[in-house]
Design a protein around this motif. Sequence first.
Motif, PDB file in Angstrom:
ATOM      1  N   ASN A 401       0.807  -1.242   0.000  1.00  0.00           N
ATOM      2  CA  ASN A 401       0.000   0.000   0.000  1.00  0.00           C
ATOM      3  C   ASN A 401       0.833   1.282   0.000  1.00  0.00           C
ATOM      4  O   ASN A 401       0.545   2.231   0.731  1.00  0.00           O
ATOM      5  CB  ASN A 401      -0.967   0.012   1.199  1.00  0.00           C
ATOM      6  N   LYS A 402       1.877   1.300  -0.822  1.00  0.00           N
ATOM      7  CA  LYS A 402       2.703   2.501  -0.967  1.00  0.00           C
ATOM      8  C   LYS A 402       2.648   3.011  -2.415  1.00  0.00           C
ATOM      9  O   LYS A 402       3.655   3.384  -3.001  1.00  0.00           O
ATOM     10  CB  LYS A 402       4.152   2.206  -0.551  1.00  0.00           C
ATOM     11  N   GLN A 403       1.421   3.025  -2.968  1.00  0.00           N
ATOM     12  CA  GLN A 403       1.244   3.412  -4.360  1.00  0.00           C
ATOM     13  C   GLN A 403       1.699   4.850  -4.646  1.00  0.00           C
ATOM     14  O   GLN A 403       2.328   5.118  -5.667  1.00  0.00           O
ATOM     15  CB  GLN A 403      -0.232   3.278  -4.764  1.00  0.00           C
ATOM     16  N   ASN A 404       1.368   5.752  -3.730  1.00  0.00           N
ATOM     17  CA  ASN A 404       1.734   7.155  -3.947  1.00  0.00           C
ATOM     18  C   ASN A 404       3.246   7.352  -3.966  1.00  0.00           C
ATOM     19  O   ASN A 404       3.781   8.122  -4.766  1.00  0.00           O
ATOM     20  CB  ASN A 404       1.099   8.048  -2.871  1.00  0.00           C
ATOM     21  N   LYS A 405       3.933   6.663  -3.068  1.00  0.00           N
ATOM     22  CA  LYS A 405       5.399   6.729  -3.032  1.00  0.00           C
ATOM     23  C   LYS A 405       5.997   6.149  -4.304  1.00  0.00           C
ATOM     24  O   LYS A 405       6.998   6.638  -4.818  1.00  0.00           O
ATOM     25  CB  LYS A 405       5.933   5.965  -1.820  1.00  0.00           C
ATOM     26  N   LEU A 406       5.351   5.097  -4.807  1.00  0.00           N
ATOM     27  CA  LEU A 406       5.823   4.465  -6.043  1.00  0.00           C
ATOM     28  C   LEU A 406       5.828   5.459  -7.193  1.00  0.00           C
ATOM     29  O   LEU A 406       6.792   5.524  -7.977  1.00  0.00           O
ATOM     30  CB  LEU A 406       4.911   3.272  -6.377  1.00  0.00           C
ATOM     31  N   ILE A 407       4.786   6.242  -7.304  1.00  0.00           N
ATOM     32  CA  ILE A 407       4.678   7.243  -8.374  1.00  0.00           C
ATOM     33  C   ILE A 407       5.826   8.251  -8.280  1.00  0.00           C
ATOM     34  O   ILE A 407       6.426   8.625  -9.287  1.00  0.00           O
ATOM     35  CB  ILE A 407       3.307   7.951  -8.306  1.00  0.00           C
ATOM     36  N   THR A 408       6.158   8.663  -7.057  1.00  0.00           N
ATOM     37  CA  THR A 408       7.268   9.607  -6.856  1.00  0.00           C
ATOM     38  C   THR A 408       8.574   9.043  -7.394  1.00  0.00           C
ATOM     39  O   THR A 408       9.338   9.737  -8.091  1.00  0.00           O
ATOM     40  CB  THR A 408       7.428   9.932  -5.349  1.00  0.00           C
ATOM     41  N   GLY A 409       8.855   7.770  -7.083  1.00  0.00           N
ATOM     42  CA  GLY A 409      10.090   7.127  -7.546  1.00  0.00           C
ATOM     43  C   GLY A 409      10.165   7.039  -9.058  1.00  0.00           C
ATOM     44  O   GLY A 409      11.225   7.250  -9.660  1.00  0.00           O
ATOM     45  N   ILE A 410       9.034   6.729  -9.692  1.00  0.00           N
ATOM     46  CA  ILE A 410       8.994   6.627 -11.150  1.00  0.00           C
ATOM     47  C   ILE A 410       9.269   7.988 -11.798  1.00  0.00           C
ATOM     48  O   ILE A 410      10.049   8.095 -12.753  1.00  0.00           O
ATOM     49  CB  ILE A 410       7.640   6.063 -11.617  1.00  0.00           C
ATOM     50  N   ILE A 411       8.643   9.037 -11.253  1.00  0.00           N
ATOM     51  CA  ILE A 411       8.846  10.383 -11.805  1.00  0.00           C
ATOM     52  C   ILE A 411      10.295  10.825 -11.658  1.00  0.00           C
ATOM     53  O   ILE A 411      10.879  11.422 -12.579  1.00  0.00           O
ATOM     54  CB  ILE A 411       7.885  11.384 -11.121  1.00  0.00           C
ATOM     55  N   LEU A 412      10.924  10.508 -10.519  1.00  0.00           N
ATOM     56  CA  LEU A 412      12.344  10.834 -10.326  1.00  0.00           C
ATOM     57  C   LEU A 412      13.202  10.178 -11.411  1.00  0.00           C
ATOM     58  O   LEU A 412      14.087  10.812 -11.996  1.00  0.00           O
ATOM     59  CB  LEU A 412      12.808  10.351  -8.943  1.00  0.00           C
ATOM     60  N   GLY A 413      12.944   8.897 -11.672  1.00  0.00           N
ATOM     61  CA  GLY A 413      13.715   8.169 -12.685  1.00  0.00           C
ATOM     62  C   GLY A 413      13.527   8.737 -14.077  1.00  0.00           C
ATOM     63  O   GLY A 413      14.492   8.866 -14.841  1.00  0.00           O
ATOM     64  N   ILE A 414      12.288   9.083 -14.428  1.00  0.00           N
ATOM     65  CA  ILE A 414      11.999   9.625 -15.762  1.00  0.00           C
ATOM     66  C   ILE A 414      12.689  10.976 -15.961  1.00  0.00           C
ATOM     67  O   ILE A 414      13.278  11.236 -17.019  1.00  0.00           O
ATOM     68  CB  ILE A 414      10.476   9.744 -15.975  1.00  0.00           C
ATOM     69  N   CYS A 415      12.636  11.825 -14.940  1.00  0.00           N
ATOM     70  CA  CYS A 415      13.304  13.143 -15.036  1.00  0.00           C
ATOM     71  C   CYS A 415      14.803  12.972 -15.240  1.00  0.00           C
ATOM     72  O   CYS A 415      15.418  13.673 -16.062  1.00  0.00           O
ATOM     73  CB  CYS A 415      13.027  13.971 -13.782  1.00  0.00           C
ATOM     74  N   LEU A 439      20.536   4.413 -15.340  1.00  0.00           N
ATOM     75  CA  LEU A 439      20.564   5.309 -14.178  1.00  0.00           C
ATOM     76  C   LEU A 439      19.159   5.762 -13.781  1.00  0.00           C
ATOM     77  O   LEU A 439      18.861   5.906 -12.591  1.00  0.00           O
ATOM     78  CB  LEU A 439      21.465   6.505 -14.475  1.00  0.00           C
ATOM     79  N   GLY A 440      18.281   5.974 -14.770  1.00  0.00           N
ATOM     80  CA  GLY A 440      16.910   6.353 -14.466  1.00  0.00           C
ATOM     81  C   GLY A 440      16.181   5.272 -13.696  1.00  0.00           C
ATOM     82  O   GLY A 440      15.541   5.535 -12.659  1.00  0.00           O
ATOM     83  N   PHE A 441      16.263   4.025 -14.180  1.00  0.00           N
ATOM     84  CA  PHE A 441      15.589   2.920 -13.495  1.00  0.00           C
ATOM     85  C   PHE A 441      16.237   2.623 -12.146  1.00  0.00           C
ATOM     86  O   PHE A 441      15.547   2.285 -11.176  1.00  0.00           O
ATOM     87  CB  PHE A 441      15.588   1.661 -14.367  1.00  0.00           C
ATOM     88  N   ILE A 442      17.564   2.730 -12.069  1.00  0.00           N
ATOM     89  CA  ILE A 442      18.258   2.422 -10.814  1.00  0.00           C
ATOM     90  C   ILE A 442      17.826   3.377  -9.702  1.00  0.00           C
ATOM     91  O   ILE A 442      17.616   2.956  -8.558  1.00  0.00           O
ATOM     92  CB  ILE A 442      19.791   2.453 -11.018  1.00  0.00           C
ATOM     93  N   ILE A 443      17.663   4.667 -10.041  1.00  0.00           N
ATOM     94  CA  ILE A 443      17.233   5.609  -8.992  1.00  0.00           C
ATOM     95  C   ILE A 443      15.828   5.265  -8.509  1.00  0.00           C
ATOM     96  O   ILE A 443      15.520   5.364  -7.312  1.00  0.00           O
ATOM     97  CB  ILE A 443      17.317   7.076  -9.502  1.00  0.00           C
ATOM     98  N   SER A 444      14.951   4.789  -9.429  1.00  0.00           N
ATOM     99  CA  SER A 444      13.590   4.375  -9.024  1.00  0.00           C
ATOM    100  C   SER A 444      13.648   3.127  -8.145  1.00  0.00           C
ATOM    101  O   SER A 444      12.913   3.016  -7.156  1.00  0.00           O
ATOM    102  CB  SER A 444      12.730   4.107 -10.255  1.00  0.00           C
ATOM    103  N   ILE A 445      14.533   2.186  -8.497  1.00  0.00           N
ATOM    104  CA  ILE A 445      14.662   0.941  -7.712  1.00  0.00           C
ATOM    105  C   ILE A 445      15.185   1.241  -6.316  1.00  0.00           C
ATOM    106  O   ILE A 445      14.667   0.722  -5.314  1.00  0.00           O
ATOM    107  CB  ILE A 445      15.603  -0.055  -8.439  1.00  0.00           C
ATOM    108  N   ILE A 446      16.226   2.091  -6.228  1.00  0.00           N
ATOM    109  CA  ILE A 446      16.792   2.459  -4.921  1.00  0.00           C
ATOM    110  C   ILE A 446      15.719   3.118  -4.054  1.00  0.00           C
ATOM    111  O   ILE A 446      15.588   2.821  -2.856  1.00  0.00           O
ATOM    112  CB  ILE A 446      18.010   3.392  -5.094  1.00  0.00           C
ATOM    113  N   TYR A 447      14.939   3.987  -4.676  1.00  0.00           N
ATOM    114  CA  TYR A 447      13.857   4.664  -3.939  1.00  0.00           C
ATOM    115  C   TYR A 447      12.834   3.637  -3.445  1.00  0.00           C
ATOM    116  O   TYR A 447      12.396   3.682  -2.286  1.00  0.00           O
ATOM    117  CB  TYR A 447      13.196   5.700  -4.844  1.00  0.00           C
TER     118      TYR A 447
END
Length: 536
Positions: A401-415, A439-447
């Motif tokens: 139930n961390k859907q909102n946090k997931l969206i944040t991580g994805i946006i960070l990676g895309i930027c 590097l984009g996907f890795i930052i999302s995974i780390i998050y």
Amino acid sequence: MENKFIRGTLFLTIATLLSKILGFIYIIPFTFLVGEQGYILYKYAYTPYTLMLSLSTIGLPLAVSKFVSKYNALGNYRVGLTLLKYGTYLMILSGIISFTVLYLMAPFLAGLVIDPNDQTGNSLADVQHVIRLVSFALLIIPVMSIFRGYFQGSQSMGPSALSTVIEQLVRIIFILVGAYVTIHIFNGSLTNAVGVATFAAFIGGIAGFIILLVVFLKRRALIKKQRDLSSSNEDINIISMFKELSGYAIPFVITGLALPIYQTIDTYTINPLFQSMNYTLGEAETINAVIGLVQILVLVPVSLATAFGMSLIPGITSAFISNRMIEVQSKISQTIQILMFFTLPAAMGLCILGEPIYRMVFGYENKNSPELGGFILQWYSLAAIVFALFTVTSAIMQGINKQNKLITGIILGICLKIVLNFKLVLYFEEVGPVLATYLGFIISIIYNIFIIKRTIGFKIIPLLKTIKSILLLVLAMTLAVWCVKELLELWLPGTLSLYYRSLIISIISIIIGISLYLGVGSRLTLVKNLAMKNRK
């Protein structure tokens, strides 16, 4: 009932996997027919179409499945039918809007990738033509997808599975036959052949929807009877219904959009970036096409690995809701171990055998730049691990139930991906977009991992210790494959064509690598433990 549900779920999983395999296989004869210039033209159309399709359906089919399943379990079958009715209206409207937007945006999108003053590649008119043809599929696919969601929510997986396979089969046959007939019988242009191929999405969608509609009409009397005999027959407010649905849908659509957005960034930035470095449009399109083809190869082991790993996600969700945190941590460890066991050797194999595999699949008779393709595949191969980890950690985030946090991580990676595409191409040229994707996907995974660790206290170090034996086994397999490859290159006669040398090297090396890995791997304590836990 439970056995029926399990059979249905297995049937749907097999159908989805079969559809993905077919979606990979047809690219081989298609690229042989149209070459790199034709493939990149096809990609110009399909990349924005995929994005627009995800936006037009807004994650509703999966949300509908969850919604219908919930209310059916409560004995209220009326709500599911009401949702299907109004959801169909919404999808028709959404499909018309998305079709209109993509159709009208075709000139703008073409202008992003094509320099009208450079005649070495595809033209503006070519790109506009294929984008407008693929946009017609948006009139049918959203409506079809909501019917699939309804059937799946009703625990009837057969219609969805059958329509998925039929849609893909009809689409692929139309693509290959249409392209062949256009080029070799009617002596048509490459643009017309690719146009036929993009229009195939609409034809396939019609075929898949007909299957669903026929099944629904056959079952209509039974469905109405089930509704009338429901223990709870209350309808709920339409606004409340769609409000609940949007809560289910948004995480699905954001997660599903991640890879298409990365692909879109590459498709629409590579040409202008390389042309700014004095590449011709034709040369830039070749790089663009090769990166797209390489990604298809990389995604094959990802789909297989995640199919195994994702099977544990419902258990994670159930354990988390019941506050069984030790079980949650255990299942997450199992999921990642399974992921590494299947994905890591495939990625290393692609890295070692980059050029022969690319030439075997896409480079017959030196078509489709096998040297460049092999070089990029060697760099891109480990992205299989990154894609798989992103998919699974994102699913875990939804499970806890961390859907909102997931969206944040994805946006960070895309930027980060957008910024690095413009920076890294200047220094690393063809490899630049690949490194930016990593590097984009890795930052999302780390998050994602940070949030998972903070939420349930997940420990990384014990997990790393458990996969140490897998890393050692992969290292042994990698050395064996490299030795076999080098020896074959020395022993094979020089009179053999490059294609057949690559074919022999790839097949023998892959067979030996798989035999060694699975033969030794099946004896590992880790693998035995995982097998026993899954049987339980």
